[in-house]
Enzyme design. Structure first.
Site, PDB file in Angstrom:
ATOM      1  N   GLY A   1       2.167   2.406  -3.221  1.00  0.00           N
ATOM      2  CA  GLY A   1       1.177   2.785  -4.235  1.00  0.00           C
ATOM      3  C   GLY A   1       1.162   1.784  -5.380  1.00  0.00           C
ATOM      4  O   GLY A   1       1.388   0.587  -5.165  1.00  0.00           O
TER       5      GLY A   1
ATOM      6  N   GLU B   1       2.151 -25.325   8.985  1.00  0.00           N
ATOM      7  CA  GLU B   1       2.502 -25.620  10.397  1.00  0.00           C
ATOM      8  C   GLU B   1       1.309 -25.373  11.305  1.00  0.00           C
ATOM      9  O   GLU B   1       1.461 -24.847  12.417  1.00  0.00           O
ATOM     10  CB  GLU B   1       3.688 -24.770  10.847  1.00  0.00           C
TER      11      GLU B   1
ATOM     12  N   GLN C   1       0.834  -1.207   0.000  1.00  0.00           N
ATOM     13  CA  GLN C   1       0.000   0.000   0.000  1.00  0.00           C
ATOM     14  C   GLN C   1       0.871   1.261   0.000  1.00  0.00           C
ATOM     15  O   GLN C   1       0.595   2.215  -0.724  1.00  0.00           O
ATOM     16  CB  GLN C   1      -0.907  -0.018   1.250  1.00  0.00           C
TER      17      GLN C   1
HETATM   18  C1  LIG Z   1       3.493 -24.377   0.199  1.00  0.00           C
HETATM   19  C2  LIG Z   1       3.116 -25.408   1.222  1.00  0.00           C
HETATM   20  C3  LIG Z   1       4.104 -26.137   1.867  1.00  0.00           C
HETATM   21  C4  LIG Z   1       3.751 -27.115   2.798  1.00  0.00           C
HETATM   22  N1  LIG Z   1       4.747 -27.895   3.359  1.00  0.00           N
HETATM   23  C5  LIG Z   1       4.387 -28.993   4.082  1.00  0.00           C
HETATM   24  C6  LIG Z   1       5.377 -29.947   4.496  1.00  0.00           C
HETATM   25  O1  LIG Z   1       6.575 -29.779   4.257  1.00  0.00           O
HETATM   26  N2  LIG Z   1       4.953 -31.050   5.155  1.00  0.00           N
HETATM   27  C7  LIG Z   1       3.641 -31.290   5.423  1.00  0.00           C
HETATM   28  O2  LIG Z   1       3.337 -32.327   6.003  1.00  0.00           O
HETATM   29  N3  LIG Z   1       2.685 -30.388   5.060  1.00  0.00           N
HETATM   30  C8  LIG Z   1       3.024 -29.260   4.391  1.00  0.00           C
HETATM   31  N4  LIG Z   1       2.065 -28.367   3.987  1.00  0.00           N
HETATM   32  C9  LIG Z   1       0.671 -28.618   4.321  1.00  0.00           C
HETATM   33  C10 LIG Z   1       0.096 -27.609   5.309  1.00  0.00           C
HETATM   34  O3  LIG Z   1       0.623 -27.799   6.583  1.00  0.00           O
HETATM   35  C11 LIG Z   1      -1.439 -27.759   5.233  1.00  0.00           C
HETATM   36  O4  LIG Z   1      -1.831 -27.179   3.992  1.00  0.00           O
HETATM   37  C12 LIG Z   1      -2.143 -27.106   6.392  1.00  0.00           C
HETATM   38  O5  LIG Z   1      -1.912 -27.818   7.570  1.00  0.00           O
HETATM   39  C13 LIG Z   1      -3.665 -27.029   6.165  1.00  0.00           C
HETATM   40  O6  LIG Z   1      -4.201 -28.231   5.723  1.00  0.00           O
HETATM   41  P1  LIG Z   1      -5.164 -28.230   4.427  1.00  0.00           P
HETATM   42  O7  LIG Z   1      -4.439 -27.520   3.360  1.00  0.00           O
HETATM   43  O8  LIG Z   1      -5.611 -29.610   4.165  1.00  0.00           O
HETATM   44  O9  LIG Z   1      -6.405 -27.323   4.848  1.00  0.00           O
HETATM   45  P2  LIG Z   1      -7.691 -27.783   5.688  1.00  0.00           P
HETATM   46  O10 LIG Z   1      -7.283 -28.470   6.921  1.00  0.00           O
HETATM   47  O11 LIG Z   1      -8.624 -28.487   4.763  1.00  0.00           O
HETATM   48  O12 LIG Z   1      -8.316 -26.365   6.081  1.00  0.00           O
HETATM   49  C14 LIG Z   1      -9.148 -25.595   5.220  1.00  0.00           C
HETATM   50  C15 LIG Z   1      -9.651 -24.418   6.036  1.00  0.00           C
HETATM   51  O13 LIG Z   1     -10.462 -24.904   7.109  1.00  0.00           O
HETATM   52  C16 LIG Z   1      -9.976 -24.431   8.345  1.00  0.00           C
HETATM   53  N5  LIG Z   1     -10.146 -25.483   9.355  1.00  0.00           N
HETATM   54  C17 LIG Z   1      -9.832 -26.786   9.256  1.00  0.00           C
HETATM   55  N6  LIG Z   1     -10.131 -27.428  10.384  1.00  0.00           N
HETATM   56  C18 LIG Z   1     -10.643 -26.508  11.229  1.00  0.00           C
HETATM   57  C19 LIG Z   1     -11.120 -26.543  12.559  1.00  0.00           C
HETATM   58  N7  LIG Z   1     -11.100 -27.654  13.282  1.00  0.00           N
HETATM   59  N8  LIG Z   1     -11.571 -25.389  13.097  1.00  0.00           N
HETATM   60  C20 LIG Z   1     -11.561 -24.227  12.396  1.00  0.00           C
HETATM   61  N9  LIG Z   1     -11.112 -24.133  11.141  1.00  0.00           N
HETATM   62  C21 LIG Z   1     -10.649 -25.267  10.566  1.00  0.00           C
HETATM   63  C22 LIG Z   1      -8.494 -24.138   8.112  1.00  0.00           C
HETATM   64  O14 LIG Z   1      -8.017 -23.182   9.034  1.00  0.00           O
HETATM   65  C23 LIG Z   1      -8.529 -23.602   6.682  1.00  0.00           C
HETATM   66  O15 LIG Z   1      -8.874 -22.243   6.703  1.00  0.00           O
HETATM   67  C24 LIG Z   1       2.399 -27.350   3.096  1.00  0.00           C
HETATM   68  C25 LIG Z   1       1.410 -26.592   2.457  1.00  0.00           C
HETATM   69  C26 LIG Z   1       1.748 -25.653   1.520  1.00  0.00           C
HETATM   70  C27 LIG Z   1       0.641 -24.887   0.802  1.00  0.00           C
END
Ligand SMILES: Cc1cc2nc3c(=O)[nH]c(=O)nc-3n(C[C@H](O)[C@H](O)[C@H](O)COP(=O)(O)OP(=O)(O)OC[C@H]3O[C@@H](n4cnc5c(N)ncnc54)[C@H](O)[C@@H]3O)c2cc1C
Length: 392
Positions: free
Chosen positions: A351, A375, A348
């Protein structure tokens, strides 16, 4: 130079480090500014894995800092490690997370491995090997206990079947710490087990790497295991001991991803301060408007407080604390929210130029977003922290 610009430097001076650690961090600072930062824009644009940065990090021997001496390392404090993650991530967030992932994946081996495993595997990491931590699956993200990857014992081997997604370093790692469920243990939590899979093991394949919004040069891989036979000697802990290991590993990786987020935040803040001091509109510098000063005040205050909490958690770990899960969770939550907000405000303050690739803040803005997701998403951290006050 305004008085405020020295606040964060003064805070850095309070970080508890030995003289050797300070010297090493100066080398890391030099590496970050001379080698890693200049290449960051190119790696972001191409999405190419930053092998040259990894080689430069290894030329400094940085992996050795989290490996015990008897296994080829030169251990330094956790605080020093956090400071190095922050410096590298400020220069290139993709490179920062590639390096930090080596620590995330190998710390459980350091803490829970047998002597034989450590002698066999850790020198490879100390010498510069890459590592990956594989927990997430398509249907098991926030709820890791829903994982379905199977570990089935077969004589001297464990047969792995299943798949993982979003695994940082997954396609390039020499060693992967993989979590799955032990066949024969019915309780879904008690079945979780940890196993080290070595690069090139037959039956272990890379399905794809993801095209991402930010940290584009770090690879994020989908992995498949089909009758992948891993020596039973690579089991980390007993069958079913994985959940304890998993939670312990998250406790030390969360401050590290917070350091990564705060590297991004610091870079965005510094760029914003420089820009509003230089840019003139309406006959005066942008920073001379009170509304802009209020914005900077909030950015600086949030950043300083989050950084202070980073070093607090670092001190706790270095003092041997075993129960710091809530502190680590608070740190990950706040550091990543601060990083996203500061990066947004930095765009922001630039700009229209902040929205274009000519300025680094555009990249920092994209890099910051992941810190709120991985994490443990920040929703999960808020629940965990809030629940810790529940009286039972
Ligand atoms: C670039 C990148 C690198 C990564 N690196 C690693 C890695 O090295 N090793 C590894 O194991 N994983 C890795 N991950 C995975 C990452 O830790 C997960 O994407 C993350 O834990 C969320 O899981 P999900 O994507 O399945 O989302 P979901 O769990 O499906 O969540 C979707 C939404 O629902 C919300 N939600 C889910 N459950 C609840 C609840 N009980 N209460 C309230 N809200 C909730 C979440 O906050 C989110 O907003 C990586 C992900 C990315 C994108």
């Amino acid at each position: 130079m305004g008085a405020g610009s020295s606040i964060l430097d003064r805070l850095d001076e309070t970080i508890v480090l030995s003289p050797e650690e300070r010297i090493l961090l100066e080398s890391v600072r030099g590496l970050a500014s001379d080698c890693i930062a200049p290449a960051a824009e190119r790696y972001d644009r191409t999405g190419e894995f930053p092998s040259e940065n990894v080689a430069a990090i290894n030329a400094l021997g940085l992996n050795a800092m989290f490996v015990p001496e008897v296994f080829g390392g030169t251990p330094l404090s956790y605080t020093c490690y956090l400071a190095a993650v922050r410096l590298i991530s400020a220069a290139c967030a993709a490179t920062g997370i590639i390096w930090a992932t080596n620590f995330h994946a190998m710390k459980p081996l350091v803490d829970f491995g047998t002597q034989e495993q450590k002698v066999r595997l850790l020198p490879r990491i100390a010498a510069g090997g890459l590592a990956a931590l594989a927990i997430t699956e398509p249907q098991a993200g926030s709820d890791a206990t829903a994982m379905t990857t199977r570990f089935t014992p077969d004589g001297d081997h464990v047969v792995v079947n299943g798949g993982k997604v979003f695994i940082t370093n997954g396609d390039v790692a020499d060693l992967l710490l993989v979590f799955g469920k032990w066949t024969g243990i019915d309780d879904p939590r008690a079945a979780i087990t940890a196993l080290i899979v070595e690069k090139g093991t037959p039956g272990f394949d890379i399905l794809r790497t993801e095209e991402k919004l930010g940290i584009r040069a770090s690879s994020t891989a989908a992995l498949a295991f089909a009758d992948c036979r891993v020596p039973r000697a690579n089991l980390l802990g007993a069958p079913g001991a994985g959940l304890k290991l998993l939670l312990a590993s998250l406790n030390t990786s969360r401050p590290s991803v917070a350091a990564h987020a705060l590297g991004i935040a610091r870079a965005a803040f510094e760029d914003a301060v420089t820009y509003v001091n230089e840019r003139k509109q309406g006959g005066r510098r942008v920073i001379e408007n009170q509304g802009i000063q209020f914005l900077l005040a909030d950015m600086a205050t949030d950043l300083a407080l989050a950084e202070a909490w980073l070093w607090h958690v670092g001190r706790l770990v270095d003092a041997g604390a075993s129960d710091f899960a809530v502190e680590a969770s608070m740190l990950k939550l706040r550091a990543s929210d601060v990083a996203m907000r500061i990066a947004t405000d930095a765009v922001q303050l630039h700009g229209g130029y902040g929205y274009c690739r000519d300025f680094r803040v555009e990249r920092l803005f994209r890099d910051a977003k992941i810190t709120q997701i991985w994490e443990g998403t920040n929703q999960i951290h808020r629940q965990f922290i809030g629940r810790s006050f529940l009286e039972r």
